[in-house]
Scaffold this active site. Sequence first.
Site, PDB file in Angstrom:
ATOM      1  N   GLY A  36       0.994   3.980   7.334  1.00  0.00           N
ATOM      2  CA  GLY A  36       0.484   3.456   6.017  1.00  0.00           C
ATOM      3  C   GLY A  36       0.123   2.113   6.241  1.00  0.00           C
ATOM      4  N   HIS A  37       1.009   1.115   7.127  1.00  0.00           N
ATOM      5  CA  HIS A  37       0.587  -0.220   7.444  1.00  0.00           C
ATOM      6  C   HIS A  37      -0.830  -0.116   8.242  1.00  0.00           C
ATOM      7  CE1 HIS A  37       5.182  -0.466   7.601  1.00  0.00           C
ATOM      8  NE2 HIS A  37       4.912  -1.337   6.693  1.00  0.00           N
ATOM      9  N   GLY A 149      -0.067  -2.144  -0.221  1.00  0.00           N
ATOM     10  CA  GLY A 149       0.113  -0.678  -0.384  1.00  0.00           C
ATOM     11  C   GLY A 149       0.358  -0.274  -2.024  1.00  0.00           C
ATOM     12  N   ASP A 152       4.188   0.429  -3.438  1.00  0.00           N
ATOM     13  CA  ASP A 152       5.132  -0.413  -3.877  1.00  0.00           C
ATOM     14  C   ASP A 152       4.259  -1.096  -5.238  1.00  0.00           C
ATOM     15  OD1 ASP A 152       7.468  -1.298  -1.753  1.00  0.00           O
ATOM     16  OD2 ASP A 152       5.466  -0.946  -0.774  1.00  0.00           O
ATOM     17  N   SER A 187       7.599   5.308   5.044  1.00  0.00           N
ATOM     18  CA  SER A 187       8.380   3.971   4.624  1.00  0.00           C
ATOM     19  C   SER A 187       9.147   3.571   6.036  1.00  0.00           C
ATOM     20  CB  SER A 187       9.089   4.374   3.477  1.00  0.00           C
ATOM     21  OG  SER A 187      10.060   3.197   3.492  1.00  0.00           O
TER      22      SER A 187
END
Length: 282
Positions: A36-37, A149, A152, A187
């Site tokens: 994701g990052h 993202g 959040d 996550s």
Amino acid sequence: MEILDSREGLKSLLRDWRHHDEHIAFVPTMGNLHKGHLELVRRAREHAERVVVSVYVNPTQFGPGEDYETYPRTLERDTRLLRTAGADALFVPTDETMYPMGLALATVVSVPGLTENFCGASRPGHFDGVTSVVARLFSLVAPDVAVFGQKDYQQQLVIRHMVRDLSLPLRIVTVPTVREKDGLALSSRNSYLDEAERNIAPGLHRTLAATGRHLQDGKRDYQALERIGLEGLEAAGFVPEYFAIRRAENLEMPDRDCDELVVLAAARLGKARLIDNVVVTV
Ligand code: AMP
């Protein structure tokens, strides 16, 4: 990739880039990086010649009894991943770099309203910690674009509010949530799940997606859908904190004609607190 932990080092690198008219995209993280990052880094690259990533576990956004001490710190691995992803600089500030006057004298940036519900209600003070550290990072990095993202969801709305209200000279880009094959949002905190909990965890996204489908099918009894969502999470083994259908643009209560909705939820599963959301255009 340059690795910097001081304001001075960062400043001289940025000065050099600016001198060559290069734009800067910025990705703030707390490390323990996952795909994701890395997707945020990839997207950042589309917006600027230079990409700066920060890794900083910010003490002020954790409440008492939360996981500040145990939050996974994996800097060596993070550095490797960011090199491969093609980041230009990794900023790993110390607490002294981030809060030179100490925490007791640190300026607080606080967004009212939007921060009062949902994660703000479950985690008092959390968003003040987020906006305060992000404002500091924006001031140090002075990016043209900052990338956040969608996972959040409330956070990116709060940051957008802060940027608009303070006329900060940058653009916010929000990137869709990156998921495991079974739907679980990636996550850093998924590592807290044991095997049985990991099998239950995709139920959070399944429940949100089912609610999204009901909305797309024309159902408009938001309260009933929220109740069904909460009960579904409980039945699956979660301890839900909230499950809500709101206006996507500002998290206010939607009326029946609202066509951009977000379904957002937080739920505990063992030691992990999971959050997720789906945005629905009806
Ligand atoms: P964190 O390190 O968890 O504070 O997250 C840093 C940034 O990565 C935030 O903007 C998050 O919203 C974003 N992020 C975290 N998980 C995901 C994901 N699964 N997909 C997309 N972005 C994410």
